[in-house]
Each structure stands twice: as C-alpha cells, then as structure tokens.
Design an enzyme around this catalytic site. Structure first.
Site, PDB file in Angstrom:
ATOM      1  N   TRP A 479     -12.169  -2.463   0.431  1.00  0.00           N
ATOM      2  CA  TRP A 479     -11.716  -2.419   1.826  1.00  0.00           C
ATOM      3  C   TRP A 479     -10.394  -1.670   1.983  1.00  0.00           C
ATOM      4  O   TRP A 479      -9.867  -1.593   3.086  1.00  0.00           O
ATOM      5  CB  TRP A 479     -11.564  -3.843   2.355  1.00  0.00           C
ATOM      6  N   ASP A 480      -9.846  -1.141   0.896  1.00  0.00           N
ATOM      7  CA  ASP A 480      -8.506  -0.562   0.912  1.00  0.00           C
ATOM      8  C   ASP A 480      -7.476  -1.613   1.313  1.00  0.00           C
ATOM      9  O   ASP A 480      -6.544  -1.344   2.064  1.00  0.00           O
ATOM     10  CB  ASP A 480      -8.451   0.642   1.870  1.00  0.00           C
ATOM     11  N   PHE A 481      -7.649  -2.830   0.796  1.00  0.00           N
ATOM     12  CA  PHE A 481      -6.705  -3.912   1.041  1.00  0.00           C
ATOM     13  C   PHE A 481      -5.582  -3.880  -0.015  1.00  0.00           C
ATOM     14  O   PHE A 481      -5.305  -4.861  -0.694  1.00  0.00           O
ATOM     15  CB  PHE A 481      -7.418  -5.266   1.007  1.00  0.00           C
TER      16      PHE A 481
END
Length: 809
Positions: A479-481
């Site tokens: 999630w590109d967290f």
C-alpha cells in the site's frame, strides 16, 4: 387589464413548466443512477426517490397541485431517511438535505400558483408558512457551513497554564524537530492563548527561490533552525540563508542551486558546534560517542549540514556560509557513492540529516512504483568533521558495514529511510522510520530481508551502525504505507506506575504506535488482525497485519456506503456508485487486477510533518489528511514492456496506466474524488487531534482549513467554509497553551487553544505553506517569535518564497 392577466398566466405556466422540467430531470438522474446503485447492492433510496420525482415533475409541469404535495412527501421522507442513515452528523446531513430543502422551499412558494392554475383558491398563508420554515432551516444549514464542526468535542475542565521554569526555558531550536527526539514543543510562554490574538508580523524575508510545481513535487517544506541571534533557512533548491532573528536581515546566503527533475524541496538542516561539551551516553552498555576536534582558529567551528535534492551531504560554516574545507571534497560528500546506477529521479534526499553525537546520519528516498531494479536504501553515518564514512547499514546485506567491496554495490531496491530520524544521546541510538522496498505495490521479488525491515521502526547504534532492534508496522507492504515521520520521544506512564523512555509515531495508515526506546516492544496494545489476499499470482500475501488498537485510530474508517458524500445529492450518488463498484475490505485492502479502494491511501493518514507533544499536560498533537486512492493493476501491454514510470509524486494524482518495470504489471492509481474533484467520503478531509497520553484517548479533534483558496474542479471558492482540508506539514506546541499549524490548502497560519481545540488566532499568508512552524526567544531583545516559511500549498498554483516572523507588539 385583460392583457396583464393573460401575461401573468403565461408567466405562471412558463414557471411551472420550468420547475417541473427541473424536478423531472433530477428524477431522471436519480432513477437511472439509483438503479445502477441498486444493481451494485446499494441503497434503494435514490431509485425510489427518482421515480417519485419523475411523477412530481411531470405533474407540476402539467400544473397539477398534487405534484407539489408529492414533492413535499418526498422531502419529508428524505429527512427521515437521512436521519436514519447518518444521525445528526452535520456534513452528511448537508449533502442529503440542503439541495432538497431549497427545492422544497421553491415548490412550497409555487404551490399557490398550482392551485390557481387548477382554478382553485390559492393557499398563500400555509404555503408561505411552510416555505418560511423549510427556507429558514435551509438558510441555517447553509450558515452552519461557515462554522467548524468538531469530530470530537472537548469535554472537561481547561487546565491552568504552567509557567515556564527559567532553568528549562527554550534557548535554541537546534534540530529539525527542535529536540533530537522531535518534540516540536517550546518551553516559552510570552505568547499565550490569552494574548495570541495580538500577534502581528514582525518581519518578512524573500529568499528569491521559488519552486514551480508540475505535480511531481516542488515545494517549500522547511522548518528553520535558530541558534542564538541567527535563524537558518533552506530553500527548495538547497540554498541556505542566515537571518538576523530579530529583524530578518540577511547575514549570508550560500547559493547551492541544486537541481533535480522532481522533488525540489528542502525540509530542514542540522547543526553541530565543535566547541560545545560532548554529551556521552549515560545508559549502561551504550557505545561511547567518538570525540572530534577542529583546530583553534580554523573555520567551521560551528557548522550547518544539509542533504540536497541531487544527493549530496553539504557542510557550511555557520558563521560565514562558506563550505567547510575539511569536510569531504571541499565541503561536499557524494551520497550516490556505492549505490550503482542511481539516476536523478530515482534517488534523492528529502529530509534533514540527523546529528547523532559526532556522526551525521542520512537515509535516502528511493522513488516509488518505478521498477524492480532501483538504488538501495542504505543508511549511513559520516564523521561530522571530515565527512568520512563511519558506517553503513545495508538492509539487504548486513555484512556490508562500510563501502561495498570493489565491483559491488549496496543491495539494490531495499527498504529506505526518506523521513526524518531521531537521536537519543542517553543511549547513543538513532531511530529510523523505514519505508518499503521497490516496487511498492508488487512484493513478488522481495527478499526475506526486505520482508523483515520494510515499513518498520529501526534502532541503530549511532557510533557503529549496528542494529539494536526493529519493529514492523506492515507485513509485505503493498500500500506504500512507509513510515513517514520522525518519531517523537516521551516519558510514558506504564500501567505499573513506572515511567518508560518511549517513542511515538504516526503512520500513513492512521495508526499511532508507542514503543519502548530500549527494546522496541510496544507499550500499548498491538493486535494482529486478519486480512484478505488479492489475486496477483505468486504474491506472498500476509494474512494478518498489525493494528495499534491501544491508541486512537486517526481517520481510518472503515468506510460504508453511508460515508459517501458530495456537495450535492448528485455527486454523492456518483460517489456511492463508485464505492460500491470497487473492492473494499477495510484498511488493508490489497491491490489486484480488479479496481480496489485504499483508505487512507498512500498519501495518508499522517505524513512527514510529524507529531508535537506538550510534556506539561501530557498531550500529543497529530494532524492528518483523509484521502482515499483507488488502485487497479493491469497486465502490461507490448508497448509498456521494458518501460518504467515516472519517479515523482504524480503517480498518486492520476497519470493513467504506469508500467512497473521488471514486473508483469502496470498500475492505475488515482485519488477517490467526486465529479467535482472533492473527496468522495464525508468531511473533514483533514483534522488536528489532541491525544491525552495518560488515558490514550482523543481529547478533541477539529477540522483544519477552509475552501477559501481551493474548490471544485480547481476553482477558488473564496468562501471560509471550515470543512477541514488535507494537511501536509507539522505542528508546533508551546507552553503558552497553543498549537500552531499552517500546512493546509488555504493560506493561513493558525493557532489553536491546546486545551480545548478552539481556533484563537490566524494570520493570512501571501501563499499557502507546507512548512513547519517554529518558535524562539531572542537572546537580544527577549521577544518570543513564531516563524513560518510559505512557498505554496500542495494543490495550489500560487507559489512564493516567504519567511515570516510574528511577535507581540
């Protein structure tokens, strides 16, 4: 006379025809779009209301009074439906009822005309009474749009201010977050919640460096430093300027003029004084700090250090602005050394260096969603005097602890640290918020070490670079967290009554984690929640993910259809259709080849601005943005094979299909917005929250920012509607009972009462700001100043180059 009567009759018929056609058109839209919503498993309201509006519009166009009565019934049933679906929440009700209320007022006023057209006695009094009631309610609702509506209202007693102890009064703002532990708090109380309304501009300085944004990141995001009577600022192209703290007069300017194709910005600087006493760690077992000296009379006794957008580490004399000749190659260190192929857009430095004893620690930004083979995310420590490499921590190969062997590079495509770090001198430990490895949305090529370190908080010995511990917040992050912010230190009150040195940080996923600084163990409850996989072959999905349930969740949902919003019922209906047409399984909805919704998206949640904390009240302040992203992965076309996407920020703003080189997929990723360009979920879209760290509950949460300088489809509305806009930039807490913030889409610096969340002051800025506010007390005049840089808001075309200081008259 008869001609006048005939003209009046013609006007009446024309008006009723127009009114009927408008209502019929609204009904047609509701019916068709409502039927689509029902087919997706959504609410029946719009389809049923649409059919009724079709009949109502037809009857009114035919001058039948029953059409107005039917519209009245639709309105009353809509009120009941809205209250059933969203209760008394202000913004959701406005979306459902304001337009209908205006329509009901017009229809009520038109009812006597319908009666007269049907040769019946016009009922003016009851019609006017109904119109007055419904119209007044609509006007009240519209007026309420100009008032802030807290999502959590403060309840309790407002504590008295605690006077500053002169022995602990703020002297210098020497690090990016003020302290090595990123407190963003000043022990100053000349400016208080009682007199802040008198705050005025003291001076303004123009840097001459205006970064023009094309959507790929060109902004002023600086938090200045202050040492003694000098303020140090950096500009988007890495020019460094020293200003007189009382007047804003330029003392010197170092023109670096660094250039990069994307991501032109400077978030901050670091400072080192070779003559200051060296604080050795006092926790048993800690590694000593290496002592350094600068020869008496030599330049750069005090030095400013900066990372540049073209990947250099620079040391400047704090007194003159000249390059330090003893540091690296004439004051510069090449940070691309050992990386291998690292072209301009793929590797940059986006945060201030961290001063850890006598070691300058740097990370690096590796571009998102470009290709599998990217520069590595190695973290490095350099001697603050000589610029020589002291250590390296390669997340892909722990055996490499310095420069890689000849012919080799640091491991490619590893997790990286693009955000600011923190340093604890008591244990000589540097704490690093780690991002994820490339490619962010596709984890098939990741190694076991990528899985180990991605999206984690990492603690390293500042002298040796050896790992002490790490704590992961997302498993196999798709999630590109990334961990986006500098961790903030606090003394945490444990359940057994003991005080534990801790750190706290927020995430893009809206989580707040509290960890023991010594061990990395969570001090509040962290649950492993079950999540679902998507449909990408070979993807090593993690079927559980951490969730910090022992701390408040900030703006994370979960969303339902009832949370969909619009400025009108029409765009709300379209948002409902879009929502029901996507796969959404909560916070960790994995991307796949179908269209899925990530909320919050990779923009946040919380981002790089960090937290501030008031130790006198035990209150932490967090600002956030609430933006969803929809994502869909597609098999690459022949034309896309072997190509890679851009390395800027525009991938999050709708670039179309972007190939992920080295994978079988391209990705389409865009913000979840309505047809008018407004986020599809209900406001607020950005808030400021105060969290009581004793109870770990939200004390208050208020919207931040208005639509004055933005609006639907990019048109500035000019209306101070405090809907709460996405925030990007940090906060400043003071012992005067205030929290300052400027990182909104409108052009203001604001101050909130830190006890109750009420806005008590704001100042209009020439352009928006993404900078971090800071404060200091002049050693010359004894005056307290608040300073902000203003270079332009994220989504605004207006750009500037301002440094503005405020003080009391």
């Amino acid at each position: 006379m008869r001609g006048t009567t005939n003209d009046s009759g013609l006007l009446t018929r024309a008006w009723l025809l127009l009114l009927g056609v408008v209502i019929f058109g609204a009904g047609l839209f509701f019916t068709i779009a409502g039927a689509k919503l029902v087919s997706l498993g959504g609410s029946f309201y719009f389809a049923l209301a649409g059919i009724a509006l079709l009949v109502s519009g037809f009857l009114i166009a035919r001058r039948r009074p029953a059409g107005a009565l039917l519209f009245g019934a639709i309105f009353l049933l809509t009120v009941l439906w809205a209250l059933w679906e969203v209760g008394f929440a202000f913004w959701p009700l406005i979306s459902r009822l304001l337009a209908m209320g205006v329509g009901a007022t017009v229809v009520a006023l038109s009812y006597p005309l319908l009666l007269r057209a049907a040769n019946r006695v016009p009922a003016w009094k009851p019609s006017l009474a109904v119109a007055a009631v419904v119209g007044a309610a609509s006007v009240a609702g519209f007026a309420g749009m100009f008032m802030p509506h807290a999502t959590v209202t403060f309840a309790g007693q407002e504590g008295a201010l605690i006077p500053v102890d002169p022995a602990h009064e703020q002297k210098n703002w020497e690090a990016y977050g003020n302290t090595g532990g990123g407190s963003r708090f000043v022990a100053l109380d000349q400016i208080t919640r009682d007199n802040v309304n008198k705050l005025k501009v003291a001076w303004t300085y123009r840097t001459g460096d205006i970064a023009i944004s094309d959507g790929n990141g060109a902004e002023d995001q600086d938090t200045p430093l202050q040492i003694g009577d000098t303020l140090y600022v950096c500009t988007p192209h890495n020019n460094v300027i020293a200003l007189d703290a009382d007047t804003g007069r330029e003392k010197w300017k170092a023109r670096i003029d660094a250039r990069a194709s994307v991501w032109n910005r400077c978030r901050g600087l670091a400072y080192f004084d070779a003559k200051a006493p060296l604080q050795q760690p006092d926790i048993p077992g800690s590694t000593p700090i290496t002592a350094v000296t600068v020869p008496e009379g030599a330049p750069c006794q005090r030095r400013i250090l900066m990372n540049t957008i073209n990947a250099e580490l620079i040391a400047l004399d704090a007194d003159t602005g000249k390059f330090c000749p003893d540091f690296g190659n004439g004051g510069r260190v090449d940070l691309k050394a050992g990386l291998g192929n690292a072209p301009d857009p793929q590797y940059q430095l986006t945060s201030a260096p961290t001063m850890a004893g006598t070691t300058v620690v740097v990370g690096g930004r590796v571009a998102d969603n470009v290709q599998v083979d990217m520069p590595g995310g190695v973290m490095r420590g350099f001697d603050v005097i000589t610029g020589k490499l002291r250590w390296a921590f390669d997340p892909g190969n722990p055996a490499i602890t310095g420069m890689p062997p000849v012919g080799q590079t640091y491991t490619r495509s590893t997790p990286n640290v693009w955000a600011a770090m923190s340093y604890d001198p008591a244990s000589n430990t540097v704490f690093m918020p780690v991002g994820s490895s490339s490619v962010d949305l596709y984890g098939v090529p990741r190694t076991s070490l990528d899985h180990q370190y991605g999206a984690s908080m990492l603690a390293l010995d500042a002298t040796t670079g050896k790992e002490k511990w790490h704590f992961q917040t997302v498993h196999n992050d798709l999630w590109d967290f990334d961990l986006p912010m500098q961790p903030t230190f606090l003394d945490f009150a444990a359940k057994n009554g003991a005080t534990v040195p801790a750190l706290v940080f927020g995430t893009k996923a809206g989580q707040l984690y509290v960890l023991d600084r010594a061990t990395g163990k969570p001090l509040t409850e962290v649950a492993n929640v079950k999540v679902k996989a998507a449909n990408i072959p070979g993807e090593p999905y993690s079927l559980t993910q951490p969730k910090s349930v022992g701390m408040p969740q900030i703006g994370v949902g979960p969303l339902t259809e009832a949370d969909m919003w619009g400025a009108t019922p029409f765009d709300q209906l379209l948002c409902r259709i879009a929502f029901k047409g996507m796969r959404y399984e909560g916070l960790y909805t994995a991307p796949g080849t179908d269209k899925s919704l990530s909320f919050p998206g990779s923009l946040g949640g919380m981002n790089w601005g960090g937290l501030s904390i008031d130790p006198t009240s035990g209150t932490m302040f967090a600002n956030d943005m609430r933006l969803g992203l929809w994502v869909q992965m597609f098999p690459q076309t022949k034309e896309q094979a072997g190509k890679s996407g851009a390395a800027g920020e525009a991938i999050n703003t709708g670039m179309g299909s972007v190939p992920l080189k080295g994978t079988p997929y391209s990705v389409v990723k865009d913000r979840f917005l309505s047809a008018l360009g407004i986020p599809c979920q209900a406001p607020p879209f950005g808030t400021l929250s105060a969290i009581d760290m004793k109870t770990r509950k939200i004390k208050w949460q208020v919207p931040v920012g208005t639509v004055r300088d933005t609006g639907p489809m990019g048109v500035k509305m000019g209306l101070p509607i405090p809907i709460g806009m996405p925030t990007l930039g940090g906060t400043l807490a003071t012992q005067g009972g205030l929290v300052f913030i400027a990182g909104t889409q409108d052009y203001y610096l604001r101050a909130f009462n830190s006890a109750n969340g009420k806005e008590v002051w704001k100042a209009r800025l020439p352009v928006g700001s993404q900078g971090g506010p800071m404060s200091y007390k002049s050693p010359k005049t004894g005056k307290q100043y608040v300073v902000i840089t203003a270079g332009g808001a994220r989504q605004s075309p207006d750009r500037g180059d301002y440094v503005i200081a405020y003080k009391l008259p």
